[in-house]
Motif scaffolding. Structure first.
Motif, PDB file in Angstrom:
ATOM      1  N   SER A 247       0.812  -1.219   0.000  1.00 35.32           N
ATOM      2  CA  SER A 247       0.000   0.000   0.000  1.00 35.32           C
ATOM      3  C   SER A 247       0.846   1.271   0.000  1.00 35.32           C
ATOM      4  O   SER A 247       0.306   2.378  -0.046  1.00 35.32           O
ATOM      5  N   SER A 248       2.165   1.123   0.048  1.00 32.48           N
ATOM      6  CA  SER A 248       3.038   2.289   0.185  1.00 32.48           C
ATOM      7  C   SER A 248       3.057   3.148  -1.078  1.00 32.48           C
ATOM      8  O   SER A 248       3.119   2.644  -2.200  1.00 32.48           O
ATOM      9  N   PHE A 249       3.030   4.465  -0.862  1.00 28.51           N
ATOM     10  CA  PHE A 249       3.199   5.395  -1.975  1.00 28.51           C
ATOM     11  C   PHE A 249       4.671   5.522  -2.337  1.00 28.51           C
ATOM     12  O   PHE A 249       5.027   5.737  -3.489  1.00 28.51           O
ATOM     13  N   ALA A 250       5.550   5.388  -1.341  1.00 29.16           N
ATOM     14  CA  ALA A 250       6.994   5.515  -1.560  1.00 29.16           C
ATOM     15  C   ALA A 250       7.490   4.391  -2.463  1.00 29.16           C
ATOM     16  O   ALA A 250       7.095   3.236  -2.314  1.00 29.16           O
ATOM     17  N   SER A 251       8.354   4.747  -3.392  1.00 29.70           N
ATOM     18  CA  SER A 251       8.910   3.743  -4.300  1.00 29.70           C
ATOM     19  C   SER A 251      10.272   3.233  -3.838  1.00 29.70           C
ATOM     20  O   SER A 251      10.767   2.229  -4.345  1.00 29.70           O
ATOM     21  N   SER A 252      10.869   3.953  -2.883  1.00 29.11           N
ATOM     22  CA  SER A 252      12.183   3.538  -2.387  1.00 29.11           C
ATOM     23  C   SER A 252      12.446   4.213  -1.053  1.00 29.11           C
ATOM     24  O   SER A 252      11.741   5.139  -0.654  1.00 29.11           O
ATOM     25  N   PHE A 253      13.501   3.739  -0.374  1.00 29.11           N
ATOM     26  CA  PHE A 253      13.955   4.352   0.868  1.00 29.11           C
ATOM     27  C   PHE A 253      15.028   5.392   0.574  1.00 29.11           C
ATOM     28  O   PHE A 253      15.723   5.316  -0.459  1.00 29.11           O
ATOM     29  N   ASN A 254      15.191   6.343   1.470  1.00 28.99           N
ATOM     30  CA  ASN A 254      16.382   7.177   1.447  1.00 28.99           C
ATOM     31  C   ASN A 254      17.587   6.244   1.541  1.00 28.99           C
ATOM     32  O   ASN A 254      17.568   5.256   2.287  1.00 28.99           O
ATOM     33  N   VAL A 255      18.662   6.550   0.811  1.00 25.47           N
ATOM     34  CA  VAL A 255      19.786   5.616   0.720  1.00 25.47           C
ATOM     35  C   VAL A 255      20.416   5.326   2.077  1.00 25.47           C
ATOM     36  O   VAL A 255      20.812   4.183   2.363  1.00 25.47           O
TER      37      VAL A 255
END
Length: 273
Positions: A247-255
């Motif tokens: 369900s997350s809108f984020a496609s990735s994490f901060n590095v």
């Protein structure tokens, strides 16, 4: 110990300014400026060469007086309160600053543990991310952080500050030539038959928690925007990802967040062996 009093923005003071603000000049002099109790304590503890201290002689704590009295330097500088305030640039002016000599980038000098845990950050472009990466590597027990490609300056004051003292405790080596890196990796493969190079990606690959991470490992983290470069991806033994909520809108994490998660998984597995 030689002490020079500075009461105006003379040539020496201008050198201090460029060491803080100018990357090229930092490398010309092979020096950088550091402020903050934690950073200075760690620099001394880890035997970095302190070239000079900079301070207002009329506003020193017992700690600062002790540092000046016990740490060997080439020359120290006494500034007026106003000049020190302008040089520090902090709302709460640092009482003691130091000019410190840079360390040579040599992979062969890196001291590795019996079960090496190495992290690589490919072309970091954000000062805060690099500083946080250094701090996380130190906190989670990495032996070494390698920086590759065209990157933000390791010795930028913002990087040093955001690393929170870990800057001086964790070996960090910059590598401009990928062939030097590959030679180093091949030497590790020869020395540790179960050595593994793990790349990270935001795309759906093997979940990191399904990978065996107890053995010697090199973890490759990619650039904040472009990710891990293609050549490094092809050099990896496996590409892993951190599964995210559907369900997350984020496609990735901060590095830096992603690196901390993956490094924690390495530590978790090793502690449970």
């Amino acid at each position: 110990m030689k002490n020079i009093a500075i009461v105006n923005k003379n040539n020496e003071y201008q050198k201090f300014e460029v060491l803080k603000s100018n990357r090229k000049k930092r490398y010309k002099y092979n020096q950088f400026i550091v402020e903050g109790v934690r950073s200075l304590n760690e620099a001394v503890k880890n035997n970095w060469k302190i070239v000079s201290f900079i301070y207002d002689k009329d506003n020193l704590s017992d700690w600062a007086k002790g540092m000046i009295a016990t740490v060997k330097t080439e020359v120290n500088y006494s500034l007026t309160a106003q000049l020190l305030k302008e040089l520090s640039g902090k709302e709460d002016t640092s009482e003691l600053m130091a000019i410190i000599e840079m360390r040579e980038d040599r992979l062969e000098n890196a001291a590795l543990s019996e079960n090496p845990f190495i992290v690589l950050f490919d072309r970091p472009s954000n000062k805060g991310n690099l500083g946080t990466m250094i701090r996380s590597c130190d906190a989670l027990g990495a032996d070494l952080l390698i920086i590759t490609g065209h990157a933000v300056d390791l010795y930028d004051p913002d990087v040093v500050v955001s690393a929170m003292g870990s800057f001086f405790n964790l070996p960090v080596i910059r590598i401009a030539d990928n062939d030097v890196l590959y030679k180093f990796i091949e030497s590790l493969r020869a020395e540790y038959p179960d050595f593994k190079v793990i790349g990270t990606t935001a795309h759906k690959e093997k979940p990191i928690y399904n990978e065996v991470l107890m053995n010697p490992v090199l973890l490759m983290m990619g650039n904040e925007t472009m990710g891990l470069n293609k050549a490094f991806k092809e050099y990896c033994d496996v590409l892993c990802t951190i599964p995210m909520a559907e369900s997350s809108f984020a496609s990735s994490f901060n590095v830096s967040c992603a690196a901390s998660i993956v490094m924690y998984e390495i530590v978790r597995q090793r502690l449970n062996t």
